[in-house]
Enzyme design. Structure first.
Site, PDB file in Angstrom:
ATOM      1  N   ARG A 168      -9.840 -11.692   2.048  1.00  0.00           N
ATOM      2  CA  ARG A 168     -11.001 -12.644   1.326  1.00  0.00           C
ATOM      3  C   ARG A 168      -9.826 -13.720   1.695  1.00  0.00           C
ATOM      4  NH1 ARG A 168     -11.781  -9.463  -3.968  1.00  0.00           N
ATOM      5  NH2 ARG A 168     -11.270  -8.308  -2.513  1.00  0.00           N
TER       6      ARG A 168
ATOM      7  N   LYS B 182       1.147  -1.194  -0.505  1.00  0.00           N
ATOM      8  CA  LYS B 182       0.239   0.077  -0.162  1.00  0.00           C
ATOM      9  C   LYS B 182       0.796   0.966  -0.003  1.00  0.00           C
ATOM     10  CE  LYS B 182      -3.919  -1.995   2.900  1.00  0.00           C
ATOM     11  NZ  LYS B 182      -4.417  -1.567   1.896  1.00  0.00           N
TER      12      LYS B 182
HETATM   13  N1  BES Z   1      -8.413  -3.703   4.434  1.00  0.00           N
HETATM   14  C1  BES Z   1      -7.924  -3.335   3.013  1.00  0.00           C
HETATM   15  C2  BES Z   1      -9.574  -2.991   3.244  1.00  0.00           C
HETATM   16  C3  BES Z   1      -9.565  -1.550   4.290  1.00  0.00           C
HETATM   17  C4  BES Z   1      -9.953  -0.324   3.181  1.00  0.00           C
HETATM   18  C5  BES Z   1     -10.172  -1.731   4.852  1.00  0.00           C
HETATM   19  C6  BES Z   1      -9.800   1.171   3.720  1.00  0.00           C
HETATM   20  C7  BES Z   1      -9.975  -0.437   5.554  1.00  0.00           C
HETATM   21  C8  BES Z   1     -10.332   1.092   5.246  1.00  0.00           C
HETATM   22  C9  BES Z   1      -8.309  -4.653   2.448  1.00  0.00           C
HETATM   23  O1  BES Z   1      -7.272  -5.659   3.157  1.00  0.00           O
HETATM   24  C10 BES Z   1      -7.495  -4.121   0.920  1.00  0.00           C
HETATM   25  O2  BES Z   1      -6.259  -4.055   0.950  1.00  0.00           O
HETATM   26  N2  BES Z   1      -8.198  -4.748   0.222  1.00  0.00           N
HETATM   27  C11 BES Z   1      -8.055  -4.106  -0.964  1.00  0.00           C
HETATM   28  C12 BES Z   1      -8.850  -4.859  -2.446  1.00  0.00           C
HETATM   29  C13 BES Z   1      -8.135  -5.272  -3.913  1.00  0.00           C
HETATM   30  C14 BES Z   1      -6.743  -5.502  -3.219  1.00  0.00           C
HETATM   31  C15 BES Z   1      -8.846  -6.103  -4.181  1.00  0.00           C
HETATM   32  C16 BES Z   1      -8.752  -2.370  -1.315  1.00  0.00           C
HETATM   33  O3  BES Z   1      -9.783  -2.232  -1.094  1.00  0.00           O
HETATM   34  O4  BES Z   1      -7.891  -1.366  -2.093  1.00  0.00           O
HETATM   35 MN    MN Z   2      -5.093  -5.314   2.167  1.00  0.00          MN
END
Ligand code: BES
Ligand code: MN
Ligand code: ZN
Length: 500
Positions: free
Chosen positions: A354, A280
């Site tokens: 997931r 990230k």
């Molecule tokens: N933990 C994140 C989702 C999240 C984002 C929670 C902001 C709380 C606040 C999750 O693991 C994630 O990174 N999801 C990705 C999925 C994508 C790679 C399909 C996302 O939301 O960008």
């Molecule tokens: Mn994630």
């Protein structure tokens, strides 16, 4: 701040302040205020009319009596117009009342049961919700503060005044309120705690403490054990982290329910989500300490269940690990074998929630549950869709999702349904495996749900709750101060209670 009944004739009530409500635009005081004033002639002139105070929602007013009175202050809070009162507004207004008490250094505020007369909502739940708001609004995480000046004293006790012993219903309402507030506070503590404190091992310790205190069964599976069970998805996410990963199974199984099919909760317990190799951006990455809010909600719900002593079998499954980039970390393109036997192509290591939940769902089937509800901070896309005060609910059974949504509305955990039509699966078709862990940018929250759906038989009622938005609030929301909200705690506890 704890709560305490003070049973005495009205004229003998003693407290640092008495708390009342007022409707906006009302011609007269609420019945409880009227009754109190009849016996307090010196106050009657002062509170009548409520001069500058209009009773708008969350507006507060303080009135001072003359020295020597048993109750030297009256605090009022507005509820807005009588027609639009609901339990959410009551929680909010009561939270503001108690915050006003804190601000004024009032150590022993008191609320009379008759303050709830005339609110035209069911009496016991009105009282209960107000107390939940009162306690939850004062929440602060102070575990890591060492300097005195940063800690403003809380009221010591909230007295509940009544002339006669409380009815069974109101006594129960107060107990339920304390239990509920404690469950919410536990989840907030866990979610707020930074990832160097709230590690998977810390969640294990917390679960063990709950198990000890409330006689839950507990089983802790380490990474080695998870591998042996065939949990290739969970193990892949965990393999890049130096923090030992655990899958926690907590079970409430009161005598006589041993052979019942349980209701099963699964909570995402990513104690820190860097994104892994699909790392990230560093901006705001610290927020990802809250990526275990699903697990936190399940633990908070178990606290409530333990406190209130529910007579039903409930199982909680919490896969807990960090998601880190490392020489040993799993990589985009890797194909993993899940406990269910299904193979998954990893497109993004940042879609880790997931993956760990996929294995948790497969493991959950061993318990032959009546229904499974998973809860997770799963997708940023869910925040794009619904904003950060609402979660999404989806699943394979409309009765279940509808029921969850209704309960959520009642307890203040707002949810909105998203569809899981079969054609969404086309987006996660893989050339090399059964499916992949990410689709395109379209319908991101739904894609997360469709992925999870692969791990649950169609005939087994299952719902997925995405709380990526409401698990945390940047804004101070009265009964939910800035930070971790405890979203989902009440929802799950209430679902368990409601379940037949
Ligand atoms: N933990 C994140 C989702 C999240 C984002 C929670 C902001 C709380 C606040 C999750 O693991 C994630 O990174 N999801 C990705 C999925 C994508 C790679 C399909 C996302 O939301 O960008
Ligand atoms: Mn994630
Ligand atoms: Zn995550």
């Amino acid at each position: 701040m704890h709560t305490e009944w003070l049973i005495a004739p009205l004229a003998q009530w003693r407290a640092d302040a008495i708390l009342f409500y007022a409707f906006e635009g009302a011609a007269q005081h609420l019945p409880g205020v009227q009754r109190w004033l009849r016996e307090q002639p010196s106050w009657a002139t002062q509170l009548n009319p409520l001069k500058d105070f209009t009773g708008k929602l969350q507006e507060t007013a303080v009135y001072y009596g003359s020295p020597g009175q048993l109750i030297p202050r009256v605090l009022c809070v507005g509820l807005g117009p009588a027609e639009s009162l609901d339990l959410e507004k009551l929680r909010t207004a009561t939270a503001d009342l108690l915050r006003k008490c804190r601000e004024l250094h009032i150590s022993r505020p008191a609320i009379p049961l008759m303050a709830f007369d005339g609110l035209s909502l069911e009496a016991d739940s009105t009282f209960r919700e107000a107390i939940i708001g009162a306690i939850s609004g004062l929440y602060r995480y102070e575990v890591l503060k060492t300097r005195e000046e940063s800690q403003t004293a809380l009221p010591e006790v909230l007295l509940i005044l009544n002339e006669s012993a409380p009815t069974e219903g109101s006594a129960r309402a107060l107990e339920d309120a304390s239990a509920t507030a404690a469950g919410i506070a536990l989840a907030r503590d866990l979610v707020t705690a930074p990832s160097n404190r709230a590690t998977p091992a810390f969640l294990v310790q917390t679960a063990r403490e709950l198990a000890e205190r409330y006689r839950f069964e507990i089983q802790v599976i380490d990474l080695e054990g998870a591998r042996k069970l065939g949990m290739g998805l969970f193990a892949a996410v965990a393999q890049g982290s130096q923090e030992p990963a655990y899958l926690i199974v907590l079970e409430h199984r009161p005598a006589g329910t041993e052979n019942d099919q349980p209701l099963l909760f699964a909570g995402k317990g990513i104690t820190f989500d860097t994104g892994g190799i699909s790392i990230k951006p560093s901006n705001k990455m610290e927020a990802m300490k809250h990526d275990m809010a699903g697990a936190g909600a399940v633990l908070g719900a178990f606290k409530i269940i333990g406190e209130t002593g529910l007579n039903k079998r409930i199982v909680g499954i919490l896969p807990c690990t960090e998601n880190m980039p490392d020489g040993k970390a799993y990589k985009p393109g890797d194909v993993l074998r899940s406990m269910a036997g299904l193979t998954v192509e990893v497109i993004s290591t940042d879609a880790e929630g997931r993956l760990i939940l996929g294995d948790a769902l497969a493991f959950a089937l061993r318990y032959q549950p009546l229904a499974i509800v998973d809860i997770a901070t799963l997708t940023g896309a869910c925040i794009v869709a619904l904003g950060d005060r609402v979660g999404a609910v989806m699943g394979n059974n409309e009765n279940l999702t509808r029921r969850i949504q209704e309960i959520g509305m009642r307890v203040g955990d707002r949810l909105w349904p998203l569809p899981l039509w079969d054609f969404y699966f086309e987006d996660i078709k893989s050339d090399v495996a059964d499916f992949k862990n990410v689709g395109g940018r379209k319908g991101g929250a739904i894609i997360g749900g469709i992925f999870l759906k692969q791990f649950v038989p169609d005939a087994l009622p299952w719902a997925h709750i995405d709380i990526a938005g409401p698990a945390w609030t940047e804004k101070d929301l009265s009964a939910s101060p800035k930070g971790a909200t405890g979203f989902g705690v009440r929802l799950l506890a209430e679902l368990a209670t409601d379940w037949s």
